[in-house]
Scaffold this motif. Structure first.
Motif, PDB file in Angstrom:
ATOM      1  N   PRO A  71       0.708  -1.169   0.049  1.00 57.20           N
ATOM      2  CA  PRO A  71       0.112   0.055  -0.026  1.00 57.20           C
ATOM      3  C   PRO A  71       0.809   1.329  -0.048  1.00 57.20           C
ATOM      4  N   VAL A  72       0.611   2.313  -0.815  1.00 56.77           N
ATOM      5  CA  VAL A  72       1.254   3.504  -0.750  1.00 56.77           C
ATOM      6  C   VAL A  72       0.480   4.408   0.130  1.00 56.77           C
ATOM      7  N   ASP A  73      -1.101   4.523   0.083  1.00 59.46           N
ATOM      8  CA  ASP A  73      -1.829   5.306   0.798  1.00 59.46           C
ATOM      9  C   ASP A  73      -3.431   4.352   0.904  1.00 59.46           C
ATOM     10  N   GLU A  74      -4.151   4.909   1.477  1.00 58.25           N
ATOM     11  CA  GLU A  74      -5.373   4.394   1.582  1.00 58.25           C
ATOM     12  C   GLU A  74      -6.269   3.878   0.420  1.00 58.25           C
ATOM     13  N   ASN A  75      -5.783   4.606  -0.699  1.00 55.89           N
ATOM     14  CA  ASN A  75      -6.490   4.422  -1.937  1.00 55.89           C
ATOM     15  C   ASN A  75      -5.754   3.834  -3.112  1.00 55.89           C
ATOM     16  N   SER A  76      -4.269   3.465  -2.777  1.00 59.23           N
ATOM     17  CA  SER A  76      -3.566   3.175  -3.706  1.00 59.23           C
ATOM     18  C   SER A  76      -2.239   2.181  -3.353  1.00 59.23           C
ATOM     19  N   GLY A  77      -1.787   1.747  -4.356  1.00 55.92           N
ATOM     20  CA  GLY A  77      -0.485   1.011  -3.934  1.00 55.92           C
ATOM     21  C   GLY A  77       0.480   0.485  -5.121  1.00 55.92           C
ATOM     22  N   ARG A  78       1.451  -0.166  -4.652  1.00 57.86           N
ATOM     23  CA  ARG A  78       2.314  -0.549  -5.994  1.00 57.86           C
ATOM     24  C   ARG A  78       2.550  -2.015  -6.059  1.00 57.86           C
ATOM     25  N   GLY A  79       3.178  -2.513  -7.042  1.00 55.18           N
ATOM     26  CA  GLY A  79       3.246  -3.892  -7.009  1.00 55.18           C
ATOM     27  C   GLY A  79       4.523  -4.204  -7.879  1.00 55.18           C
ATOM     28  N   TYR A  80       4.675  -5.658  -8.140  1.00 49.75           N
ATOM     29  CA  TYR A  80       5.620  -6.101  -9.226  1.00 49.75           C
ATOM     30  C   TYR A  80       5.206  -7.560  -9.242  1.00 49.75           C
ATOM     31  N   ASN A  81       5.915  -8.107 -10.172  1.00 51.48           N
ATOM     32  CA  ASN A  81       5.888  -9.756 -10.214  1.00 51.48           C
ATOM     33  C   ASN A  81       7.368 -10.261 -10.234  1.00 51.48           C
ATOM     34  N   THR A  82       7.531 -11.485  -9.606  1.00 54.50           N
ATOM     35  CA  THR A  82       8.747 -12.105  -9.338  1.00 54.50           C
ATOM     36  C   THR A  82       8.776 -13.338 -10.246  1.00 54.50           C
ATOM     37  N   PHE A  83       9.958 -13.420 -10.851  1.00 55.19           N
ATOM     38  CA  PHE A  83      10.133 -14.896 -11.519  1.00 55.19           C
ATOM     39  C   PHE A  83      11.616 -15.314 -11.075  1.00 55.19           C
ATOM     40  N   SER A  84      11.954 -16.624 -11.333  1.00 56.08           N
ATOM     41  CA  SER A  84      13.140 -17.256 -11.193  1.00 56.08           C
ATOM     42  C   SER A  84      13.956 -17.345 -12.426  1.00 56.08           C
ATOM     43  N   GLU A  85      15.035 -16.657 -12.609  1.00 57.33           N
ATOM     44  CA  GLU A  85      15.556 -16.629 -13.802  1.00 57.33           C
ATOM     45  C   GLU A  85      17.059 -17.264 -13.229  1.00 57.33           C
ATOM     46  N   PHE A  86      17.595 -18.389 -13.732  1.00 53.57           N
ATOM     47  CA  PHE A  86      18.665 -19.026 -13.356  1.00 53.57           C
ATOM     48  C   PHE A  86      19.275 -18.970 -12.100  1.00 53.57           C
ATOM     49  N   GLY A  87      17.965 -19.729 -11.260  1.00 54.82           N
ATOM     50  CA  GLY A  87      18.314 -19.666  -9.689  1.00 54.82           C
ATOM     51  C   GLY A  87      18.139 -18.310  -8.971  1.00 54.82           C
ATOM     52  N   PRO A  94       6.415  -3.640 -12.952  1.00 53.32           N
ATOM     53  CA  PRO A  94       5.816  -3.250 -11.838  1.00 53.32           C
ATOM     54  C   PRO A  94       4.137  -2.567 -12.336  1.00 53.32           C
ATOM     55  N   MET A  95       3.436  -2.196 -11.450  1.00 56.72           N
ATOM     56  CA  MET A  95       2.119  -2.011 -11.525  1.00 56.72           C
ATOM     57  C   MET A  95       1.608  -1.054 -10.415  1.00 56.72           C
ATOM     58  N   ARG A  96       0.579  -0.379 -10.664  1.00 54.22           N
ATOM     59  CA  ARG A  96      -0.176   0.472  -9.796  1.00 54.22           C
ATOM     60  C   ARG A  96      -1.497  -0.324  -9.151  1.00 54.22           C
ATOM     61  N   THR A  97      -1.650  -0.394  -7.951  1.00 54.02           N
ATOM     62  CA  THR A  97      -2.953  -0.672  -7.485  1.00 54.02           C
ATOM     63  C   THR A  97      -3.916   0.087  -6.730  1.00 54.02           C
ATOM     64  N   LEU A  98      -5.041  -0.206  -7.266  1.00 51.05           N
ATOM     65  CA  LEU A  98      -6.123   0.673  -6.763  1.00 51.05           C
ATOM     66  C   LEU A  98      -7.477  -0.228  -6.849  1.00 51.05           C
ATOM     67  N   LEU A  99      -8.455   0.313  -5.996  1.00 52.34           N
ATOM     68  CA  LEU A  99     -10.010  -0.293  -6.249  1.00 52.34           C
ATOM     69  C   LEU A  99     -10.587   0.351  -7.164  1.00 52.34           C
ATOM     70  N   ALA A 100     -11.233  -0.405  -8.139  1.00 49.53           N
ATOM     71  CA  ALA A 100     -11.941   0.274  -9.348  1.00 49.53           C
ATOM     72  C   ALA A 100     -13.086  -0.573  -9.628  1.00 49.53           C
ATOM     73  N   PRO A 101     -14.131  -0.104 -10.368  1.00 50.41           N
ATOM     74  CA  PRO A 101     -15.251  -1.020 -10.810  1.00 50.41           C
ATOM     75  C   PRO A 101     -14.656  -2.335 -11.821  1.00 50.41           C
ATOM     76  N   SER A 102     -15.152  -3.375 -11.602  1.00 46.32           N
ATOM     77  CA  SER A 102     -14.440  -4.627 -12.468  1.00 46.32           C
ATOM     78  C   SER A 102     -15.246  -4.453 -13.864  1.00 46.32           C
TER      79      SER A 102
END
Length: 189
Positions: A71-87, A94-102
């Motif tokens: 979380p960055v604040d009560e309305n949004s956050g940040r994120g990423y994915n992780t992968f294994s690459e050669f151990g 990266p991505m921004r996160t928030l609550l939004a209509p589906s």
């Protein structure tokens, strides 16, 4: 139903069943999703989605490990994915996160917007929506594509955890980016 039973049920359902279940679930709060969550693809809607999923995230040379959020604040956050690459564990997409209509039912979804950052996923207009299936178990529906039709193809995935701490922010934010209808289309018409 316990966590293992919920996870087993999600792995058993086909794409239509996962999408139907998704519309009955609630969105987690921004503060609820904090840390790294083990990630796995669920049933995909067609052969093309299966093939692209295998290349992108089920590739034995660089398997997808998790998604991570902070979380960055009560309305949004940040994120990423992780992968294994050669151990080694590598953070990507990266991505921004928030609550939004589906896009599926108009109700709130924990939404991951990749276009907010410069990356391949951002260039593909990738957006993921996440809802809570049980404590520590989340059903996600990913979309990507250049056209509205491509972005309507649901690509289900499973998140469980948290299993670790957020490793730190990555990526270069797009200057003055504001989510538009490609990222936040709301319910289908």
């Amino acid at each position: 139903m316990g966590t293992e039973a919920v996870t087993a049920e999600l792995r058993r359902l086909n794409t239509s069943g996962l999408l139907a279940l998704f519309t009955t679930l609630e969105a987690p709060t921004i503060s609820e999703i904090d840390g790294e969550y083990t990630a796995a693809l669920l049933a995909q809607p067609n052969l093309f989605a299966v093939a692209t999923g295998k290349v992108a995230v089920a590739n034995p040379l660089g398997p997808w490990l998790c998604k991570a959020f902070q979380p960055v604040d009560e309305n949004s956050g940040r994120g990423y994915n992780t992968f294994s690459e050669f151990g080694r564990v590598r953070q990507r997409y990266p991505m921004r996160t928030l609550l939004a209509p589906s896009r599926y039912d108009g109700a709130a979804a924990y939404t991951l917007i990749y276009r907010a950052y410069t990356s391949m996923c951002g260039s593909l207009h990738m957006v993921d929506e996440v809802r809570r299936a049980a404590p520590g178990v989340y059903l996600g529906i990913g979309t990507w594509g250049f056209t509205d039709a491509q972005r309507r193809v649901p690509r289900p995935f499973l998140l469980t955890g948290p299993v670790g701490s957020y490793r730190g922010d990555i990526g270069k934010a797009r200057h003055d980016f504001t989510p538009g209808p490609r990222e936040l289309p709301g319910p289908p018409v």
